[in-house]
Design a protein around this motif. Structure first.
Motif, PDB file in Angstrom:
ATOM      1  N   LEU A  87      -4.693  28.636  18.527  1.00 55.70           N
ATOM      2  CA  LEU A  87      -3.751  29.522  19.211  1.00 55.70           C
ATOM      3  C   LEU A  87      -4.130  29.709  20.672  1.00 55.70           C
ATOM      4  O   LEU A  87      -3.286  29.594  21.566  1.00 55.70           O
ATOM      5  CB  LEU A  87      -3.707  30.887  18.512  1.00 55.70           C
ATOM      6  N   ARG A 111      -1.634  32.403  12.305  1.00 55.25           N
ATOM      7  CA  ARG A 111      -1.305  32.373  13.750  1.00 55.25           C
ATOM      8  C   ARG A 111      -2.391  31.663  14.539  1.00 55.25           C
ATOM      9  O   ARG A 111      -2.100  30.801  15.372  1.00 55.25           O
ATOM     10  CB  ARG A 111      -1.148  33.793  14.295  1.00 55.25           C
ATOM     11  N   LYS A 146      -2.301  28.148  14.181  1.00 58.99           N
ATOM     12  CA  LYS A 146      -0.972  27.612  14.494  1.00 58.99           C
ATOM     13  C   LYS A 146      -0.439  26.806  13.304  1.00 58.99           C
ATOM     14  O   LYS A 146       0.053  25.698  13.443  1.00 58.99           O
ATOM     15  CB  LYS A 146      -1.006  26.748  15.772  1.00 58.99           C
ATOM     16  N   TRP A 158       4.358  31.299  19.757  1.00 55.81           N
ATOM     17  CA  TRP A 158       3.114  31.694  19.087  1.00 55.81           C
ATOM     18  C   TRP A 158       2.593  33.026  19.592  1.00 55.81           C
ATOM     19  O   TRP A 158       1.862  33.713  18.883  1.00 55.81           O
ATOM     20  CB  TRP A 158       2.058  30.605  19.274  1.00 55.81           C
TER      21      TRP A 158
END
Length: 557
Positions: A174, A460, A463, A528
């Motif tokens: 991320l 998250r 990703k 994101w």
């Protein structure tokens, strides 16, 4: 009074039991209760972050005033300052992890000087530098442990563990899409230091049953904790209990098929489901039901309440029997039109339970002394940081810098503690390459930390929203009564762990538990970072919006 001010900061900021499986592959609440974000319907209006600075303001006031205090010794000042710096780091990282860099306010602001209030965003890297600086200073001030009435305050090991968590997340895709190995090395060193320090003060993986981590308070696995106790600081568990055993709310955090199948068998091997054979091959259906209920990873039984078993609570329903749940076939004329979720007590079929969909409920951390009338009085402590997390953070970092032996040993230790059989020495872990070990960590974290509020942050930072999108729908397994007349003389002291009892049921695969196929995972893979809320930018024209949302601020710098 100084101590009370700091205690108030704790009261405002200590995290508690999360109820957020609904947006992940851990579970769901009621049918069609699916966030717009998970469905890919995201906008600045429904996803914008407003950056509440209330706690930062209190902490900065506390720190500034602490410098002027004359009634405390230098050692007492350091202990107070260390705790406050921890909470400032905690708050700022929550903001940065969501949106990227934020304005770093480090002193109490003079609200009469209006112009001074309009500040710009610091870069993400500047924020991380300050957050780690605060944590390092906190670590130097905090005691190794607290005892007596001070148990539960932030200590040195807790601050080291948070530092390791933050650096792991900062090194993850991320915030590190170019995979700068130096970030992984820094995170590895921080997490390894945290593991070694925690071991030196007696911390480690809990030695007893996995489920007892939440019931044997103050055990060696506890690193950061919110202590619940009745009546002054009781826990509300109404949401996660089955509807017949609660009030005011029910049926949240129900496990879906993805979580049910994530837990391996006792030998560490994966539980595989052939949906077509389940529907067409009765012998396969019977064998799969046996594999599902019997000889699973012990964490499965400690985490999820399954249909056809007894819910562990103090409620007594009919003639001393406890709560069951299952499904029965709903027939319209001569045609089956679906399944009705029912409760089963003694030799009766209860009424259909509204709002339920999966029928598999959270067991982890459930206060078993509760009844329907006392669901607001739970006393199960929330462990925000367990030693297992620090250990797995260290292991994941080790894998990223080529130390595969260390990474695998962590997985072996986690599975050994869980009670999985050693087998050939690998507890069912077959990974050997860096990529395979990384996948093993993705899978193992889902199992180990199910219902502990970590899955969304993990997905998250990796990703890996594609993991959710690949599921498409929130699916399930219904344990359906084969023939209702077969249970008239049923021995209700039995449950699904009994072979003869299982023969009364069959599994039916349900593709979409929501009942409406517009409710499916469709997360946007181009966004994101969350946007900054419009009201924040409207108040301060110096605040830039993130580039993903049409602005000029790059969260990766």
């Amino acid at each position: 009074m100084i101590n009370s001010f700091l205690t108030d900061i704790y009261g405002r900021m200590l995290p508690g039991w999360p109820i957020n499986a609904n947006g992940t592959d851990e579970g769901m609440n009621g049918p069609t209760d699916m966030s717009e974000y998970s469905r890919g319907l995201i906008t600045i209006d429904n996803s914008g972050q407003s950056w509440d600075y209330g706690n930062i303001d209190r902490i900065n006031f506390f720190l500034d005033q602490l410098e002027k205090v004359t009634v405390l010794s230098d050692e007492e000042k350091k202990q107070f300052k260390g705790q406050a710096l921890f909470w400032r780091s905690w708050d700022y990282w929550g903001k940065v992890f969501s949106t990227g860099g934020v304005p770093m306010i480090l002193h109490f602001q003079d609200v009469t000087d209006v112009n001074s209030l309009f500040v710009t965003r610091n870069s993400t890297s500047e924020c991380v530098t300050q957050i780690i600086k605060d944590l390092d200073e906190a670590i130097s001030y905090l005691p190794d442990t607290w005892t007596g009435n001070d148990y539960g305050r932030i200590d040195k090991g807790c601050a080291m563990a948070l530092k390791g968590r933050i650096l792991l997340q900062y090194a993850s895709p991320l915030l590190n899409p170019s995979n700068d190995v130096k970030r992984w090395e820094t995170a590895y060193s921080a997490n390894k230091a945290a593991v070694e320090f925690l071991k030196s003060v007696g911390k480690g993986l809990y030695d007893g049953k996995f489920e007892d981590i939440w019931y044997n308070e103050k055990n060696k696995e506890v690193v950061m904790v919110n202590q619940y106790y009745y009546p002054d600081h009781a826990l509300d568990q109404k949401n996660i209990r089955p509807e017949p055993l609660t009030k005011d709310a029910a049926n949240a955090n129900q496990a879906t098929l993805s979580l049910l199948l994530a837990f391996p068998k006792i030998d560490g091997s994966k539980l595989e489901l052939d949906e077509n054979r389940l529907a067409t091959d009765d012998a396969y259906n019977e064998d799969f039901m046996t594999d599902f209920y019997m000889n699973r990873d012990p964490r499965f039984y400690a985490t999820i309440f399954c249909p056809g078993t007894y819910y562990p609570a103090s409620d007594v329903l009919i003639n001393g029997m406890k709560y069951w749940n299952t499904w029965k076939t709903v027939v319209d004329g001569n045609s089956e039109i679906g399944y009705k979720y029912v409760t089963m007590v003694m030799n009766q079929l209860g009424v259909g339970v509204g709002g339920s969909s999966s029928g598999y409920f959270q067991l982890k951390g459930v206060d078993r002394s509760l009844t329907k009338s006392t669901v607001y009085n739970a006393q199960t402590d929330w462990i925000e940081i367990r030693f297992a997390e620090v250990l797995m953070n260290y292991g994941e970092c080790a894998n990223e810098i080529g130390k595969s032996d260390e990474a695998l040993q962590v997985l072996f230790d986690i599975r050994k503690r869980a009670g999985i059989e050693v087998g050939t020495g690998s507890y069912g872990i077959k990974a050997t390459t860096k990529q395979d070990i990384q996948k093993a960590y993705i899978d193992e974290r889902l199992i180990e930390f199910a219902y502990e509020g970590k899955r969304w942050a993990d997905l998250r930072r990796w990703k890996r929203f594609d993991i959710l999108n690949s599921l498409k729908y929130r699916s399930g397994l219904n344990a359906v009564i084969r023939n209702e007349s077969m249970i008239e003389n049923f021995d209700w002291t039995k449950d699904m762990y009994d072979a003869e009892t299982r023969k009364l049921f069959r599994f039916e695969y349900v593709e979409c538990l929501d009942g409406d196929k517009q409710y499916k995972f469709n997360l946007d893979l181009n966004h994101w970072f969350y946007p900054v809320a419009k009201n924040v930018i409207d108040r301060n024209s110096k605040i830039e919006q993130n580039v993903e949302w049409g602005g000029t601020f790059d969260p990766l710098k």
